[in-house]
Design a protein around this motif. Sequence first.
Motif, short mmCIF file in Angstrom:
data_model
loop_
_atom_site.label_atom_id
_atom_site.label_comp_id
_atom_site.label_asym_id
_atom_site.label_seq_id
_atom_site.Cartn_x
_atom_site.Cartn_y
_atom_site.Cartn_z
N LEU A 219 0.82 -1.21 0.00
CA LEU A 219 0.00 0.00 0.00
C LEU A 219 0.86 1.25 0.00
O LEU A 219 0.54 2.25 -0.62
CB LEU A 219 -0.92 0.03 1.23
CG LEU A 219 -2.19 -0.79 1.14
CD1 LEU A 219 -2.86 -0.87 2.50
CD2 LEU A 219 -3.16 -0.19 0.13
N GLY A 220 1.98 1.18 0.72
CA GLY A 220 2.96 2.26 0.71
C GLY A 220 2.37 3.61 1.08
O GLY A 220 1.60 3.73 2.04
N SER A 221 2.71 4.61 0.27
CA SER A 221 2.33 5.98 0.62
C SER A 221 0.82 6.19 0.51
O SER A 221 0.28 7.11 1.12
CB SER A 221 3.05 6.97 -0.29
OG SER A 221 2.72 6.69 -1.63
N ALA A 222 0.13 5.34 -0.26
CA ALA A 222 -1.32 5.49 -0.39
C ALA A 222 -2.02 5.30 0.95
O ALA A 222 -3.15 5.74 1.13
CB ALA A 222 -1.86 4.48 -1.39
N ALA A 223 -1.34 4.67 1.89
CA ALA A 223 -1.96 4.39 3.18
C ALA A 223 -2.37 5.65 3.92
O ALA A 223 -3.25 5.61 4.76
CB ALA A 223 -1.01 3.57 4.05
N ARG A 224 -1.73 6.77 3.58
CA ARG A 224 -2.09 8.01 4.29
C ARG A 224 -3.13 8.82 3.53
O ARG A 224 -3.44 9.94 3.90
CB ARG A 224 -0.84 8.84 4.54
CG ARG A 224 0.07 8.15 5.56
CD ARG A 224 1.21 9.03 6.01
NE ARG A 224 2.10 8.29 6.91
CZ ARG A 224 1.96 8.27 8.24
NH1 ARG A 224 0.97 8.92 8.81
NH2 ARG A 224 2.82 7.58 8.97
#
Lengths: 503, 307
Positions: free
Chosen positions: B121-126
């Motif tokens: 998920l990486g940066s999309a998690a925020r």
Amino acid sequence: MSYLRAEWTKFRTVRGWVLAMIVASAAIVGLGIMPGMQGTCGDDCGLPTGPGGEEVTDAFTFLHQSLTGDGTITAQLTSLTGILPADPDPSAEESRGTGPSAANGTASGRPGLVPWAKAGILLKDGTRPGSAYAAVMLTGAHGVRLQYDYTHDLAGPKATQPQWLRLTRTGDAVKAEVSADGSTWDTVGTAELTGLPATVEIGLFATSPQYSAATSGAFGISGAFGGPTQATGVFENVSVTGTATGSWHGEKVGGADDVASGTSQENARFTVTGSGDIAPAVAGASGLGVTITQTLVGSFAGLIVVVVVGTMFITAEYRRGLVRTTMAANPRRGRVLAAKAVVIGAVTFVTSLPGVAAVVLIGQKVLRANGVYVHAVSAAIETQVIVGTAAVLAVSAVLAMALGMIVRHSAAAVTTAIVSIVLPYLLAMTVLPAGAGQWLLRLTPAAAFAVQQSTPEYAQVDNIYTPINGYFPLPPWAGFAVLCGWAAIALAAATLLVRRRDV
Amino acid sequence: MTVQNIVVDGLRKRFGSKQALDGMSFTVDAGRVTGFIGPNGAGKSTTMRVVLGLDRPDGGTALVGGHPYRTLPRPLTELGSLLDASALQPSRTARNHLLWLAHSQGLGVRRVDEVIELTGLGSAARRRAGGFSLGMRQRLGIAAALLGDPRTLMLDEPFNGMDPEGIIWMRGFLRELAQQGRAVLVSSHLMSELQDTADHVVVAGRGRVLADTTVAQLRATISDGRVSVRTDDPNAAAALIAAGAAVVATEPGTLSVTGLPAPAIVAALNARQVVFSEVTAHRATLEEAYLELTRDAVEYRAGEVAR
């Protein structure tokens, strides 16, 4: 604890809900301090304080002399008459609740007595307004009464005819008696005036409170009108026993300068005319100024917001199917419901408390700066109003959440919650006739707004005791208990349903 | 001996007039991917909801690790599930969604960051989950299922809405989870999604199990030994019949032959000097096997809809 923590994390991570809670608090503050009410009360505005610390009205005409030590005063009241304001023109005189105007102006109009017009004999600790007293009197419509220290009121015979009256001082006790013929005496009661000095003023008095009535429009109360009145008592057979000093001295105690007042003596016949009242001061149509409840006019706006957020806290999960994730993570559904109730209740309480406290404290200053007289209340009452209002909002949010759990669909649940919690309050405050409104404020969750009542109702003061003036039909904590009862029923029903239903 | 992570036994459930589950029974074992396939309305999602204690069955039991799901003290550490990837509060970020779930199991933020890493998920998690594509939501759903590091995973249609790259990732990921010794139950209404992933398949239709078998066995039950022969030679059929085969002319220039293996057919044709262009042994695909099994169980047929 993990249930609580999960629900708290859920709440705080939806920015809209957090903002809405701040908006609710801000709305209460904003509407409360918005300059809406104007008055004419300057720095000189103030009410005397009675022996119990409460604000009182103490304005009457007193024909008196001094009595040292124990003694009695006896008098035959031979007539009680008065003058009422001319037929009211409701459009001309609206209740503005703007400072002491009750004793202003001269009474000119039709003959008649207001129910609490008073004339009789009075024993008082000096003539300073607000000092301790005991009086036995005939009233316009409430018969013979013994009243003392402003808040105490004992009924005697239901006479309307003039009577013989007597006060007997023995130490701190003042006994009131009444007689139809001057020979057979009935005791009305005994007043205990703790700390009464040796020398007191005794004599004859008359006074008559502001005339006021609600004007009914097409939808219940639309306003109130009123005006000053006056009462005249005629006394004969006046006698004093004990160590009386000085001659009879007529004096207007308290009240405004231009009030109708006068005493005269013709042989053994004394006439005393006065206007005003000797009673606890009340806020509202026929009283003076407003109570701190006035600063919380924005409560309903905050209530609407917290009710919507409370409902959405659960219906948003049903709408997206997120409730399945919740119940899969925390399969004990009753505990999920309890955790949600605790979180929404606590969040609402904590976020609304500063707003409510601010508006009550700042709002009073704003009203006073605008010349509106605001009744002083004790810190305990202030705390009751502030904490109570925050608690009402909190429990309302819990009730709304439980309704949301029962109904499940956002729009239907929000509508149900608004109709059952907010609408009764708004109806009772605005368009409903007083009777219907009072019943709504006894039976519906809106009864809890009784926690905002900051001054008591007094039977011996005619006033329009309506919610809009800050008077509620139930005592504060009974009203709050009604709301809690509804919340408990809704929570129980929701728990039962959520346990039985497929998610 | 294999550990039975999920045991579904005789589940029955009726919704109004529709019998959604009609004696559904199967087990999900550790160390392999079990495909749960069947047409829409076969009862797959209802079975999963019953396993999770969300729906109450009219009869039968469902056990997770030997216990009813609703008695598990920290259920996500036993069984991770993904029912509906879109079941999200749109304004909550993916990370916060995982955070409340972690808190519900007494887990900390560190595990949240681990599963974000695991599922890419990486940066999309925020970002707010409301803006996610269905494929990203599926990844978030897998991350949520993995939060409690459970022995068992149960995923309903996880390939839905994924792009080809995502599907390849998902297949590898599921196999890897099984290799770690976990039991993985994956539902789909398309056999093709599962044929390269599942070791074992449970085929469902009309609320019942139609087949509970390994992928290889399923394929074998359907392979019927038919061989196609392409030829224009009018003597071909006679030559094959003489050799002991049964022959059906399926279309001009094509014969469908049963009763002889392909090498024997070639030999028979050569012996009679019959000219042919192609001899193909017919192999049933899993898709055909599945369609064959579920033919009677399909709720809505194209023909019925068209009518």
